[in-house]
Design a protein around this motif. Structure first.
Motif, mmCIF file in Angstrom:
data_model
loop_
_atom_site.group_PDB
_atom_site.id
_atom_site.type_symbol
_atom_site.label_atom_id
_atom_site.label_comp_id
_atom_site.label_asym_id
_atom_site.label_seq_id
_atom_site.Cartn_x
_atom_site.Cartn_y
_atom_site.Cartn_z
ATOM 1 N N TRP A 22 0.813 -1.225 0.000
ATOM 2 C CA TRP A 22 0.000 0.000 0.000
ATOM 3 C C TRP A 22 0.844 1.272 0.000
ATOM 4 C CZ3 TRP A 22 -0.715 -2.979 4.725
ATOM 5 C CH2 TRP A 22 -0.034 -2.461 5.827
ATOM 6 N N ARG A 23 2.134 1.164 -0.214
ATOM 7 C CA ARG A 23 3.034 2.316 -0.153
ATOM 8 C C ARG A 23 2.766 3.275 -1.313
ATOM 9 N NH1 ARG A 23 7.741 -0.346 -0.139
ATOM 10 N NH2 ARG A 23 7.843 -0.329 -2.377
ATOM 11 N N THR A 24 2.668 4.582 -1.008
ATOM 12 C CA THR A 24 2.558 5.618 -2.038
ATOM 13 C C THR A 24 3.815 6.481 -2.090
ATOM 14 O OG1 THR A 24 1.383 7.082 -0.514
ATOM 15 C CG2 THR A 24 0.042 5.724 -1.981
ATOM 16 N N LYS A 83 7.824 10.073 -4.154
ATOM 17 C CA LYS A 83 6.586 9.453 -4.621
ATOM 18 C C LYS A 83 6.924 8.117 -5.283
ATOM 19 C CE LYS A 83 2.269 10.641 -6.812
ATOM 20 N NZ LYS A 83 1.439 10.326 -5.674
ATOM 21 N N GLU A 84 6.186 7.084 -4.949
ATOM 22 C CA GLU A 84 6.413 5.753 -5.501
ATOM 23 C C GLU A 84 6.332 5.818 -7.028
ATOM 24 O OE1 GLU A 84 7.455 1.934 -5.328
ATOM 25 O OE2 GLU A 84 7.032 3.009 -3.482
#
Length: 86
Positions: A22-24, A83-84
């Motif tokens: 769920w990483r952003t 930002k991912e």
């Protein structure tokens, strides 16, 4: 090195908690600014930052959830959140 993090789920037993899914934002470590204090590793809530005997710290993105605690706690500002996908 891959590590498994497990979480109990009642009658179901345990499963691997994929906190990296769920990483952003992700932490990027600037090795030139790192003072090798290990504070980032101490504060990481999922143990994504590891160190060796030579005090070389690395971020494992498999379980990193992008919370930014490591960047906030770093006294030398050697970790920045990006930002991912960038």
């Amino acid at each position: 090195m891959s590590r498994n993090f497990v979480t109990p789920i009642g009658d179901e037993g345990i499963y691997t908690l994929d906190t990296g899914s769920w990483r952003t934002f992700k932490p990027i470590m600037n090795k030139d600014k790192c003072i090798e204090c290990g504070i980032c590793m101490s504060y990481c809530p999922v143990g994504s930052i590891t160190g060796n005997e030579q005090k070389i710290y690395t971020i494992g993105y498999e379980f990193c959830k992008g919370c930014g605690i490591c960047a906030y706690e770093c006294p030398s500002q050697a970790i920045n959140m990006a930002k991912e996908g960038d």
